[in-house]
Design a protein around this motif. Structure first.
Motif, PDB file in Angstrom:
ATOM      1  N   PHE B 238      25.602  24.588  13.008  1.00 46.82           N
ATOM      2  CA  PHE B 238      24.282  24.610  12.373  1.00 46.82           C
ATOM      3  C   PHE B 238      23.521  23.284  12.540  1.00 46.82           C
ATOM      4  N   LEU B 239      24.182  22.177  12.195  1.00 44.53           N
ATOM      5  CA  LEU B 239      23.494  20.880  12.218  1.00 44.53           C
ATOM      6  C   LEU B 239      23.013  20.494  13.623  1.00 44.53           C
ATOM      7  N   ILE B 240      23.849  20.770  14.612  1.00 38.99           N
ATOM      8  CA  ILE B 240      23.482  20.435  15.994  1.00 38.99           C
ATOM      9  C   ILE B 240      22.351  21.364  16.454  1.00 38.99           C
ATOM     10  N   ASP B 241      22.496  22.636  16.116  1.00 36.72           N
ATOM     11  CA  ASP B 241      21.487  23.633  16.477  1.00 36.72           C
ATOM     12  C   ASP B 241      20.124  23.241  15.891  1.00 36.72           C
ATOM     13  N   VAL B 242      20.124  22.989  14.586  1.00 37.09           N
ATOM     14  CA  VAL B 242      18.882  22.639  13.887  1.00 37.09           C
ATOM     15  C   VAL B 242      18.315  21.324  14.443  1.00 37.09           C
ATOM     16  N   SER B 243      19.186  20.334  14.628  1.00 30.68           N
ATOM     17  CA  SER B 243      18.729  19.027  15.144  1.00 30.68           C
ATOM     18  C   SER B 243      18.015  19.199  16.483  1.00 30.68           C
ATOM     19  N   ASN B 244      18.670  19.899  17.409  1.00 32.87           N
ATOM     20  CA  ASN B 244      18.079  20.034  18.752  1.00 32.87           C
ATOM     21  C   ASN B 244      16.784  20.825  18.728  1.00 32.87           C
ATOM     22  N   LYS B 245      16.732  21.844  17.840  1.00 33.45           N
ATOM     23  CA  LYS B 245      15.498  22.646  17.774  1.00 33.45           C
ATOM     24  C   LYS B 245      14.361  21.834  17.142  1.00 33.45           C
ATOM     25  N   LEU B 246      14.661  21.067  16.118  1.00 28.95           N
ATOM     26  CA  LEU B 246      13.622  20.225  15.501  1.00 28.95           C
ATOM     27  C   LEU B 246      13.196  19.117  16.463  1.00 28.95           C
ATOM     28  N   LYS B 247      14.157  18.655  17.258  1.00 36.30           N
ATOM     29  CA  LYS B 247      13.867  17.624  18.276  1.00 36.30           C
ATOM     30  C   LYS B 247      12.899  18.191  19.318  1.00 36.30           C
ATOM     31  N   PHE B 248      13.114  19.454  19.667  1.00 31.60           N
ATOM     32  CA  PHE B 248      12.244  20.120  20.647  1.00 31.60           C
ATOM     33  C   PHE B 248      10.786  20.124  20.167  1.00 31.60           C
ATOM     34  N   TYR B 249      10.603  20.309  18.848  1.00 31.28           N
ATOM     35  CA  TYR B 249       9.249  20.310  18.278  1.00 31.28           C
ATOM     36  C   TYR B 249       8.771  18.894  17.904  1.00 31.28           C
ATOM     37  N   ASN B 250       9.509  17.904  18.381  1.00 21.38           N
ATOM     38  CA  ASN B 250       9.178  16.492  18.095  1.00 21.38           C
ATOM     39  C   ASN B 250       9.144  16.175  16.604  1.00 21.38           C
ATOM     40  N   LEU B 251       9.934  16.893  15.827  1.00 20.11           N
ATOM     41  CA  LEU B 251       9.951  16.621  14.382  1.00 20.11           C
ATOM     42  C   LEU B 251      11.006  15.579  14.024  1.00 20.11           C
ATOM     43  N   ILE B 252      12.014  15.457  14.846  1.00 19.50           N
ATOM     44  CA  ILE B 252      13.001  14.379  14.704  1.00 19.50           C
ATOM     45  C   ILE B 252      13.294  13.828  16.096  1.00 19.50           C
ATOM     46  N   ASP B 253      14.042  12.708  16.148  1.00 20.48           N
ATOM     47  CA  ASP B 253      14.207  12.054  17.452  1.00 20.48           C
ATOM     48  C   ASP B 253      15.600  12.197  18.064  1.00 20.48           C
ATOM     49  N   LYS B 254      16.572  12.637  17.286  1.00 14.39           N
ATOM     50  CA  LYS B 254      17.941  12.735  17.853  1.00 14.39           C
ATOM     51  C   LYS B 254      18.770  13.737  17.053  1.00 14.39           C
ATOM     52  N   VAL B 255      20.011  13.940  17.498  1.00 11.14           N
ATOM     53  CA  VAL B 255      20.924  14.842  16.787  1.00 11.14           C
ATOM     54  C   VAL B 255      21.500  14.103  15.579  1.00 11.14           C
ATOM     55  N   TYR B 256      21.536  14.776  14.446  1.00  8.69           N
ATOM     56  CA  TYR B 256      22.120  14.185  13.239  1.00  8.69           C
ATOM     57  C   TYR B 256      23.399  14.932  12.859  1.00  8.69           C
ATOM     58  N   PHE B 257      24.319  14.207  12.255  1.00  8.39           N
ATOM     59  CA  PHE B 257      25.576  14.828  11.835  1.00  8.39           C
ATOM     60  C   PHE B 257      25.676  14.893  10.319  1.00  8.39           C
ATOM     61  N   ASP B 258      24.561  14.605   9.672  1.00 10.15           N
ATOM     62  CA  ASP B 258      24.503  14.656   8.211  1.00 10.15           C
ATOM     63  C   ASP B 258      23.149  15.263   7.845  1.00 10.15           C
ATOM     64  N   LEU B 259      23.194  16.368   7.111  1.00  6.82           N
ATOM     65  CA  LEU B 259      21.961  17.099   6.813  1.00  6.82           C
ATOM     66  C   LEU B 259      21.011  16.268   5.940  1.00  6.82           C
ATOM     67  N   GLN B 260      21.592  15.529   4.989  1.00  7.88           N
ATOM     68  CA  GLN B 260      20.787  14.682   4.102  1.00  7.88           C
ATOM     69  C   GLN B 260      19.989  13.665   4.930  1.00  7.88           C
ATOM     70  N   GLU B 261      20.676  13.078   5.902  1.00  5.04           N
ATOM     71  CA  GLU B 261      20.045  12.068   6.754  1.00  5.04           C
ATOM     72  C   GLU B 261      18.941  12.716   7.602  1.00  5.04           C
ATOM     73  N   LEU B 262      19.257  13.910   8.140  1.00  3.15           N
ATOM     74  CA  LEU B 262      18.273  14.617   8.971  1.00  3.15           C
ATOM     75  C   LEU B 262      17.004  14.909   8.172  1.00  3.15           C
ATOM     76  N   GLU B 263      17.190  15.445   6.953  1.00  2.00           N
ATOM     77  CA  GLU B 263      16.006  15.811   6.161  1.00  2.00           C
ATOM     78  C   GLU B 263      15.268  14.573   5.652  1.00  2.00           C
ATOM     79  N   GLY B 264      16.013  13.487   5.494  1.00  4.91           N
ATOM     80  CA  GLY B 264      15.379  12.210   5.110  1.00  4.91           C
ATOM     81  C   GLY B 264      14.356  11.809   6.160  1.00  4.91           C
ATOM     82  N   VAL B 265      14.724  11.985   7.431  1.00  2.00           N
ATOM     83  CA  VAL B 265      13.814  11.642   8.540  1.00  2.00           C
ATOM     84  C   VAL B 265      12.691  12.677   8.616  1.00  2.00           C
ATOM     85  N   LEU B 266      13.059  13.953   8.439  1.00  2.00           N
ATOM     86  CA  LEU B 266      12.091  15.044   8.564  1.00  2.00           C
ATOM     87  C   LEU B 266      10.980  14.967   7.518  1.00  2.00           C
ATOM     88  N   TRP B 267      11.360  14.693   6.298  1.00  2.00           N
ATOM     89  CA  TRP B 267      10.381  14.750   5.194  1.00  2.00           C
ATOM     90  C   TRP B 267       9.841  13.386   4.804  1.00  2.00           C
TER      91      TRP B 267
END
Lengths: 270, 268
Positions: B238-267
């Motif tokens: 899930f995390l890798i899938d979501v990271s890469n898809k959000l990266k595709f939309y330029n919403l984040i810059d790399k793959v994250y291995f922690d959801l909290q960290e990913l959403e911290g960058v996203l929001w």
């Protein structure tokens, strides 16, 4: 169709439950079973051994009922005993003493129910993909036309892409063929995606039972009981801590689209 | 850093079919390395070669001991191997007897055996199962026992051959965290797997396909392309899938291995 466990605690010489189990399973939607007693339920329902308590299928005791229940275990290297799909069906029909007249019709109908045709009979087991093996395993269990199907970890070893055919078959068995489908899984993501009703066991007793969405969205309850929160639920829960309220999603792609538009909207508002 | 496992110029031919050709691998001491491999790409064969179950004339060393007929006992005690074969034959009925047997074979005195059995059962939190019959263990309990069995003699390197295949996320995380802790006590972990979500704690990930290493990098480098991983037949977590898809939309810059960290960058 309804299965009721009334004060069940295990078998005569194997009382595995720490408290008497009282649960109700209905055939109107796929039911999930999660937790430490998950592997015990099939043995109670299929072995027809003496057990303590009462299990009723509709209003008849399980031991006296003529309703057929099958258990489809996890796919492993010893799942198939012969070389070809045809041999597997032949072996199964001999074991079940199906007469030769009915044999071919039953095979064709089983294969049809899982979306395969009779050409598969010629295939060697080793040439089948994992999802095809799983479909053949399900088809083999359908040859007796069971009313209840218990399946353990239906998607184990399958990639998300080839889960689709199995998912469709399970939904069809429940909705189109009106079978009672019970998914046994330790994966909350599978249960969240596939089931409407859920029974959860913990410490060898019933922890909770009810609507899957209701149970698996209750993150406080899950965390208190050290149960993983489904990924999609967790995503929304973390978003809330950043004051972002997202709708419920059941698919990753829907979540991504939702997040994309949510971010655009937020930027526009800013 | 010292290399704990070294494979040099490994070549394996069976019935004229080449399985490994000039294969090389170095695993750093006290690291967690994952080799991710789709089915039928050589995972179990590689494990068997390292374990010495399939003989080879190639140069394989563990902790500077070369695998050959003369050194085989010294060599094998440096390794612990866990597979996903939960239906394997156990020698004894009770958990504690099964755990004690390898140490008895190695000539440990009884008091040391009892101490070690209790220590390892305590570490993996199953002291309550020591007197239980193995046949009555759940999948998770059996897998804990198999890991404890492979570590009971304190090997230098633990090789996991798709060892978490039948476990759920919660059970998997428990064991991975426990194993990670042991790398601080001079244990190296080589996780050979098809399950990508068992590799988050790795320092280094290699992709094995058709008996060749086709990629070698950090988790971020390896997991930054969903399509490539899917093409190889991997299930994308899930995390890798979501990271890469959000990266595709330029919403984040790399793959994250922690959801909290990913959403911290996203929001943010």
């Amino acid at each position: 169709m309804e299965i009721r466990f009334l004060n069940v605690i295990g078998e005569e010489n194997n009382k595995f439950a720490s408290k008497r189990i009282n649960i109700r399973l209905k055939s109107t939607s796929i039911t999930g079973i999660y937790g430490d007693l998950l592997e015990r339920i099939p043995s109670l329902l299929t072995r027809k051994k003496e057990y303590l308590g009462n299990i009723k299928l509709n209003d008849t005791s399980l031991l006296k009922s003529n309703k057929l229940i099958v258990y489809i275990g996890k796919l492993h290297k010893d799942t198939f005993l012969t070389r070809t799909v045809s041999d597997e069906f032949y072996l199964m029909s001999k074991y079940l003493k199906i007469n030769d007249k009915e044999y071919l019709e039953k095979i064709k109908s089983s294969l049809k129910m899982v979306g395969l045709n009779k050409n598969y009979l010629k295939r060697e087991i080793k040439t089948l993909s994992r999802s095809e093996k799983r479909l053949i395993q399900i088809a083999l269990s359908l040859i007796i036309n069971p009313e209840v199907i218990l399946i353990n970890e239906p998607f184990l070893y399958l990639t998300k892409d080839n889960r689709f055919s199995i998912k469709k078959v399970l939904l069809d068995l429940c909705n189109k063929y009106e079978k009672m489908v019970i998914i046994l899984s330790q994966d909350v993501n599978v249960l969240y995606e596939m089931t409407k009703e859920l029974i959860m066991f913990k410490d060898n007793q019933v922890l909770a039972s009810g609507n899957t969405n209701f149970l698996l969205k209750d993150t406080a309850f899950l965390e208190k009981n050290k149960i993983n929160v489904p990924d999609l639920v967790l995503f929304n829960k973390i978003a809330l801590t950043y004051d972002q309220k997202l709708p419920d999603y059941n698919e990753v792609n829907d979540l991504i689209k939702g997040v994309y538009y949510h971010v655009l909207e937020t930027k526009d508002q800013a | 850093m010292k290399s704990i496992l070294s494979i040099k110029n490994l070549t394996l031919k069976l019935d004229d079919k080449v399985f490994f050709a000039d294969f090389n691998l170095e695993i750093e001491e006290n690291s967690i390395t994952s080799i991710i491999a789709p089915n039928r790409s050589g995972k179990s064969l590689l494990t068997k070669l390292i374990a010495g179950i399939i003989p080879t004339n190639s140069n394989i060393t563990v902790d500077d001991i070369i695998l050959n007929r003369k050194n085989v006992l010294d060599y094998i005690t440096k390794i612990g191997i866990v597979t996903n074969d939960l239906n394997q034959e156990f020698l004894f009925k009770k958990v504690k007897d099964e755990l004690a047997f390898p140490l008895l074979n190695l000539g440990y005195p009884e008091h040391k055996i009892n101490k070690r059995v209790l220590e390892i059962a305590n570490y993996f939190e199953f002291t309550n199962l020591l007197n239980k019959q193995i046949i009555k263990l759940t999948t998770f309990e059996k897998q804990k026992l198999l890991i404890a069995l492979s570590l009971i003699h304190k090997p230098k390197i633990l090789i996991l051959d798709d060892a978490f295949l039948e476990l759920n996320n919660e059970e998997q995380s428990f064991l991975l965290e426990k194993l990670k802790e042991l790398t601080k006590e001079n244990l190296t972990i080589l996780n050979i797997t098809s399950k990508l979500d068992t590799t988050y704690l790795s320092n280094r990930i290699l992709i094995l396909n058709n008996f060749k290493i086709i990629k070698d990098g950090t988790p971020i480098e390896i997991f930054s392309d969903n399509d490539y991983l899917k093409e190889l037949g991997f299930n994308i977590p899930f995390l890798i899938d979501v990271s890469n898809k959000l990266k595709f939309y330029n919403l984040i810059d790399k793959v994250y291995f922690d959801l909290q960290e990913l959403e911290g960058v996203l929001w943010k």
